[in-house]
Design a protein around this motif. Structure first.
Motif, short mmCIF file in Angstrom:
data_model
loop_
_atom_site.label_atom_id
_atom_site.label_comp_id
_atom_site.label_asym_id
_atom_site.label_seq_id
_atom_site.Cartn_x
_atom_site.Cartn_y
_atom_site.Cartn_z
N ASN A 156 0.79 -1.05 -0.11
CA ASN A 156 0.07 0.06 0.02
C ASN A 156 0.75 1.36 -0.05
OD1 ASN A 156 0.92 0.35 2.80
ND2 ASN A 156 -1.11 -0.42 3.51
N GLN A 157 0.15 2.40 0.14
CA GLN A 157 1.19 3.71 0.01
C GLN A 157 2.37 3.76 1.08
OE1 GLN A 157 -2.93 5.27 -0.41
NE2 GLN A 157 -1.72 7.17 -1.14
N LYS A 158 1.89 3.44 2.30
CA LYS A 158 2.69 3.45 3.42
C LYS A 158 3.90 2.57 3.32
CE LYS A 158 -0.16 5.64 6.73
NZ LYS A 158 -0.94 5.43 8.44
N GLU A 159 3.57 1.15 3.01
CA GLU A 159 4.56 0.31 2.69
C GLU A 159 5.66 0.47 1.53
OE1 GLU A 159 1.14 -2.70 4.36
OE2 GLU A 159 1.50 -2.69 2.33
N ALA A 160 5.23 1.20 0.45
CA ALA A 160 5.77 1.61 -0.70
C ALA A 160 6.62 2.49 -0.23
CB ALA A 160 4.97 2.00 -1.97
N GLN A 161 6.32 3.52 0.68
CA GLN A 161 7.24 4.65 1.05
C GLN A 161 8.28 3.95 1.91
OE1 GLN A 161 5.23 7.57 2.68
NE2 GLN A 161 6.98 8.51 4.18
N PHE A 162 7.71 2.98 2.67
CA PHE A 162 8.98 2.59 3.84
C PHE A 162 10.09 1.67 2.89
CE2 PHE A 162 10.62 -1.11 6.11
CZ PHE A 162 10.77 -0.63 7.24
N LEU A 163 9.50 1.18 1.82
CA LEU A 163 10.55 0.16 0.97
C LEU A 163 11.29 1.06 -0.09
CD1 LEU A 163 8.23 -2.90 0.24
CD2 LEU A 163 10.35 -2.80 1.85
N SER A 164 10.60 1.99 -0.54
CA SER A 164 11.31 2.85 -1.53
C SER A 164 11.85 4.13 -1.00
CB SER A 164 10.25 3.32 -2.62
OG SER A 164 9.48 4.27 -2.13
N GLN A 216 4.40 6.27 -9.15
CA GLN A 216 5.24 5.61 -10.05
C GLN A 216 6.81 5.58 -9.97
OE1 GLN A 216 4.08 7.73 -13.79
NE2 GLN A 216 1.95 7.20 -13.76
N LYS A 217 7.19 7.04 -8.78
CA LYS A 217 8.56 7.04 -8.58
C LYS A 217 8.82 5.91 -7.75
CE LYS A 217 8.66 11.88 -9.28
NZ LYS A 217 8.77 13.31 -8.79
N ALA A 218 7.90 5.41 -6.64
CA ALA A 218 8.47 4.34 -5.67
C ALA A 218 8.29 3.07 -6.66
CB ALA A 218 7.04 4.45 -4.84
N ALA A 219 7.35 2.90 -7.57
CA ALA A 219 7.55 1.53 -8.33
C ALA A 219 8.69 1.37 -9.17
CB ALA A 219 6.10 1.42 -9.06
N GLU A 220 9.22 2.52 -9.50
CA GLU A 220 10.41 2.34 -10.36
C GLU A 220 11.67 1.81 -9.60
OE1 GLU A 220 10.82 6.13 -12.02
OE2 GLU A 220 9.55 5.81 -13.71
N ILE A 221 11.52 2.57 -8.36
CA ILE A 221 12.85 2.10 -7.47
C ILE A 221 12.77 0.78 -7.03
CG2 ILE A 221 13.67 2.34 -5.08
CD1 ILE A 221 12.99 5.32 -5.37
N LEU A 222 11.37 0.09 -6.97
CA LEU A 222 11.30 -1.26 -6.41
C LEU A 222 11.44 -2.29 -7.53
CD1 LEU A 222 8.03 -0.78 -3.92
CD2 LEU A 222 10.41 -1.21 -3.29
N LEU A 223 11.07 -1.91 -8.65
CA LEU A 223 11.28 -2.58 -9.98
C LEU A 223 12.92 -2.79 -10.19
CD1 LEU A 223 8.78 -1.12 -12.59
CD2 LEU A 223 8.68 -3.53 -11.52
N ASP A 224 13.87 -1.71 -9.86
CA ASP A 224 14.84 -1.84 -9.98
C ASP A 224 15.63 -2.84 -9.22
OD1 ASP A 224 15.25 -0.02 -11.97
OD2 ASP A 224 15.68 1.85 -10.58
N LYS A 225 14.77 -3.29 -8.13
CA LYS A 225 15.36 -4.35 -7.21
C LYS A 225 15.18 -5.39 -7.68
CE LYS A 225 14.59 -1.17 -3.03
NZ LYS A 225 15.95 -1.15 -2.35
N GLY A 226 14.45 -5.76 -8.75
CA GLY A 226 14.23 -7.26 -9.00
C GLY A 226 12.93 -7.78 -9.23
N VAL A 227 11.85 -6.99 -8.62
CA VAL A 227 10.74 -7.39 -8.64
C VAL A 227 10.14 -7.51 -10.24
CG1 VAL A 227 8.18 -7.12 -7.55
CG2 VAL A 227 10.27 -6.55 -6.17
N GLN A 228 9.27 -8.39 -10.60
CA GLN A 228 8.82 -8.66 -11.80
C GLN A 228 7.50 -7.51 -12.16
OE1 GLN A 228 8.19 -12.41 -13.44
NE2 GLN A 228 9.49 -13.52 -11.86
N ASN A 229 6.58 -7.56 -11.00
CA ASN A 229 5.44 -6.86 -11.18
C ASN A 229 5.13 -5.94 -9.84
OD1 ASN A 229 4.05 -7.62 -13.81
ND2 ASN A 229 4.49 -9.47 -12.50
N ILE A 230 4.86 -4.73 -9.66
CA ILE A 230 4.64 -3.93 -8.53
C ILE A 230 3.03 -3.59 -8.62
CG2 ILE A 230 4.66 -1.84 -7.20
CD1 ILE A 230 7.54 -3.60 -7.42
#
Length: 313
Positions: free
Chosen positions: A189-197, A208-222
């Protein structure tokens, strides 16, 4: 939608007996307020996700650990009544079934304290004992109300068997790079995405900015859930926003869990991802219109008319 060849949704996850107090407002530090009602509901992220997928019509197996207590007995009764396979659920003689202490205000906002109990006692070695169950699953759902080493081992096995892995990163905690690479669908969710990214998520652009950071970590889909704003799907091919469904929330407990259960349902039925997320948004919206976790989870027959009749259509 045919069921004969559908593989099962496998949930390796948590059980929490939710002790829910409704109150006009959440008390401040040192303050006592008079509540309006109290209820006890079987819940926990894993159990909620399992029941959601089952009510939508997927075959579901749940794996985890309950205490050898009355709450544990109640959970088995509840899951069996939903036609969920409970054959691989263990009982712990030393630790009680997990408990969630939940406070909900008149606007549907909540504060939750989780005491994991027996959930944390499910070990990586016990995951190895069900590796054939993982191998045969259509999708594996994981959350973070269990020992992180257990979560990592389950993801590792599923990844090795080419079984899709959904990780609902809640409650949020740091994840290592190797785990990210084994996740097919990360659903913060929003708070978890903020914590992780490290990105504050408050709208679609920041999501979208948070998702890009998490995709760079190797996740296939956010698949980043945005409450009443819907959800963002992000992968290396596309980034698309799926609108939410406007409802008047009564109790937001279980909304994210029901979203993940619906996502798993769509995956084992080989539904298009955008269609699946739209349905998951609808399931989450319906969930917040009723009290309790498991009692609020909708059935497939309730979801389709809701989607068709939505003003978004």
């Amino acid at each position: 939608m045919g069921q004969t060849q559908t593989k099962s949704v496998l949930v390796i996850g948590s059980f929490m007996m939710d002790l829910v107090a409704l109150t006009p407002r959440i008390p401040e530090d040192g303050e006592t307020v008079i509540g309006t009602s109290f209820g006890r509901f079987p819940g926990g992220k894993g159990a909620n996700q399992a029941v959601t997928a089952a009510r939508l019509g997927a075959p579901v197996t749940m794996v985890g650990k309950l205490g050898a207590d009355d709450f544990g007995d109640e959970f088995l009764h509840t899951l069996n009544a939903e036609s969920i396979n409970t054959s691989y659920i263990l009982r712990d003689q030393l630790h009680p079934t997990g408990v969630g202490s939940i406070y909900i205000d008149e606007h549907g906002n909540n504060r939750i304290i989780v005491i994991p109990g027996s959930n944390l006692q499910f070990t990586p070695q016990e995951v190895d004992n069900v590796k054939e169950v993982i191998r045969e699953a259509g999708v594996l759902i994981l959350q973070l109300e269990m020992n992180i080493l257990t979560v990592k081992r389950a993801a590792e096995l599923a990844h090795g068997f080419n079984v899709p892995v959904i990780l609902n990163p809640a409650p949020a905690q740091e994840l290592d790079d190797e785990l990210y690479k084994k996740i097919t669908y990360l659903t913060p969710n929003q708070k978890e995405a903020q914590f992780l990214s490290g990105i504050e998520v408050h709208d679609q652009n920041s999501a979208q900015k948070a998702a890009e950071i998490l995709l760079d970590k190797g996740v296939q889909n956010i698949i980043l859930t945005l409450a009443d704003q819907g959800a963002l799907i992000a992968n290396k091919h596309k980034m698309i926003h799926i609108p939410g469904f406007p409802v008047e929330p009564i109790d937001t407990v279980g909304a994210g869990d029901s979203f993940n259960g619906a996502l798993a349902f769509g995956i084992v039925h080989a539904m298009d991802l955008e269609e699946t997320v739209e349905m998951a948004n609808a399931v989450g919206a319906l969930t917040v219109t009723k009290k309790g976790a498991i009692p609020s989870l909708p059935y497939y027959k309730d979801v389709q008319p809701f989607v068709i009749d939505s003003p978004l259509k």
